[in-house]
Design a protein around this motif. Sequence first.
Motif, short mmCIF file in Angstrom:
data_model
loop_
_atom_site.label_atom_id
_atom_site.label_comp_id
_atom_site.label_asym_id
_atom_site.label_seq_id
_atom_site.Cartn_x
_atom_site.Cartn_y
_atom_site.Cartn_z
N HIS A 59 -46.30 1.70 34.44
CA HIS A 59 -44.81 1.86 34.58
C HIS A 59 -44.61 3.45 34.32
O HIS A 59 -44.55 4.08 33.10
CB HIS A 59 -44.05 1.39 33.30
CG HIS A 59 -42.55 1.48 33.20
ND1 HIS A 59 -41.61 0.66 32.86
CD2 HIS A 59 -41.71 2.54 34.02
CE1 HIS A 59 -40.39 1.22 32.90
NE2 HIS A 59 -40.34 2.31 33.47
N HIS A 61 -42.87 7.52 35.79
CA HIS A 61 -41.75 8.29 36.64
C HIS A 61 -42.49 9.33 36.99
O HIS A 61 -42.48 10.39 36.18
CB HIS A 61 -40.39 8.17 35.99
CG HIS A 61 -39.96 6.77 35.71
ND1 HIS A 61 -38.84 6.32 36.58
CD2 HIS A 61 -40.01 6.20 34.49
CE1 HIS A 61 -38.87 5.12 35.99
NE2 HIS A 61 -39.14 5.16 34.73
N LYS A 152 -38.03 -2.87 41.26
CA LYS A 152 -37.45 -2.76 39.91
C LYS A 152 -35.77 -2.87 40.31
O LYS A 152 -35.27 -2.44 40.89
CB LYS A 152 -37.83 -1.31 39.56
CG LYS A 152 -37.09 -0.76 38.47
CD LYS A 152 -37.76 -1.35 37.03
CE LYS A 152 -37.13 -0.61 35.97
NZ LYS A 152 -37.34 0.83 35.55
N TYR A 154 -31.82 -2.70 37.65
CA TYR A 154 -31.30 -1.80 36.47
C TYR A 154 -29.73 -2.82 36.17
O TYR A 154 -29.19 -3.08 36.99
CB TYR A 154 -31.12 -0.61 36.49
CG TYR A 154 -32.19 0.29 36.65
CD1 TYR A 154 -32.47 1.29 35.48
CD2 TYR A 154 -33.07 0.52 37.54
CE1 TYR A 154 -33.61 2.07 35.29
CE2 TYR A 154 -34.25 1.38 37.50
CZ TYR A 154 -34.44 2.03 36.45
OH TYR A 154 -35.40 2.87 36.16
N HIS A 243 -40.13 -2.06 29.26
CA HIS A 243 -39.96 -1.38 27.76
C HIS A 243 -39.08 -2.24 26.97
O HIS A 243 -37.99 -1.57 26.36
CB HIS A 243 -39.31 -0.18 28.06
CG HIS A 243 -38.21 0.20 29.04
ND1 HIS A 243 -37.01 -0.55 29.01
CD2 HIS A 243 -38.09 0.97 30.03
CE1 HIS A 243 -36.38 -0.29 29.71
NE2 HIS A 243 -36.76 0.77 30.62
N ASP A 316 -43.69 4.41 30.46
CA ASP A 316 -42.34 4.95 30.91
C ASP A 316 -42.44 6.15 30.81
O ASP A 316 -41.35 6.94 30.47
CB ASP A 316 -41.24 4.30 30.02
CG ASP A 316 -39.91 4.41 30.68
OD1 ASP A 316 -39.82 4.74 31.74
OD2 ASP A 316 -38.92 4.14 29.93
#
Length: 458
Positions: A59, A61, A152, A154, A243, A316
């Motif tokens: 995970h 970014h 993914k 949100y 997370h 993350d």
Amino acid sequence: MLRIKNARMVKNEEWKEVNIYVEKGKIKDIVPGDEALLSVKKEIDAQGKVVFPGFIDPHVHFDDPGFTEREDFETGTKSAAAGGITTIIDMPCTSIPPITTASNYDYKLKIVKPKAYVDFAFWGGVTPEQVESGEYKKSLKELKDRGIIGVKFYTISGMELYPRMPLPDMDKTFRILKDLNLVCAVHAEDYYLVEYYSHLMQEMGREDPESWSEGRTYEAEPEAIWSVVGITEKVGNKLHLVHLSTKAGLNIIRWAKAHKLDVTTETCPQYLIFTVEDLKRRGSILKIAPPLRREEDQNALWEGLKDGSIDFICTDHAAGKYPEEKSSPNIWKNYAGIPGTQLVVPTLLHYGYHSGRLNLTEIQKLMSENAAKRYGLYPQKGAIQVGSDADFSVVDLDKEWTVEPSKLKSKGKYSPLAGKTLRGKIYMTILRGEIVYKDYEGVIGEKGYGELVKSKVK
Ligand SMILES: [Zn+2]
């Protein structure tokens, strides 16, 4: 052929000294250390070090393309190599365009592949707009065919191009992903609670670090986890909560596992070693979402790692522009995120292994094997066995060193561990038989050597 000799492998907390033979990037043979050696052209002596299967950060970014002022694939994968990570899995939402269609995927791959120092896989994405138009069924199928490891979601989002998914749309999408046999990963914080209390904090004129935690209120995480677990109970899809930060959330995940739902979770080093008290004292450097919680949550997360209710660890990794995006006196104006991929393994050795909370077998599973299995990369990745990719993280267990942010490979040259002396250091990172990082020499791999890895889930 390459040989890694005197390799101390960990198996059920016992050392096994072996010689590992590598041919064409794959593990060809593993023989006991006292067996006669074949002649080989190249040899690496791992005397005194521990050899793990290449670690995976599932995970991150890396912001490429689109937000490369923060991070790009070159700096991101370099920091992975320096951190003993041989495979990263990049999120779909922090690049422009987001990875929501086959053509967006192809575009991203073309841009990032030539920059990669380690192997990489992709998360796919989907937007409510695609669900409403009905286009999502085709796009998700095409993304699956290209090898994404999951999709993914949100429940709350600050990203303009990747908005939150309302629960009814999530139900619809989970059904499609169940048929495609792909993992649905969810950032779970209840939208209404967080929106309301975050605005309230700011209306009250609160700018202090703790107001960030108070706004993103504690109950928001378990509330959202309950909602999505509720959908999974109806749909029967594979669910992964990203997370995890709260004890209350962990207890729901335990409940889901006990009821045989296909639910997994992960947590990050920041939730294991810092609390809201640290946020209060140190401010923006520890601004993350979800925010830091209490000591009881931290203890619960360590227990969850130990008893298997938390399946693996990720970073993350999310670098803000430093110092610009991390130095406002108003906590609400700062970027939420920490670049972590270079430090996660030493952090776990120091705070996990040397503090007696995790043994090396557990670290191996939490940082490599379990994510590889969940995302269909095993046993190509996540294993030291014949036929697997010759990816190794060679670790000096006892070496002490001090974290200096200016030396990090990430564009975000900051860390809440700045100045901290850690016990446990990466000695060497080997990717498909090639050394890509070596202590004292730095990242010595070749740019573009990193390969796309596809999920093998049918
Ligand atoms: Zn993330």
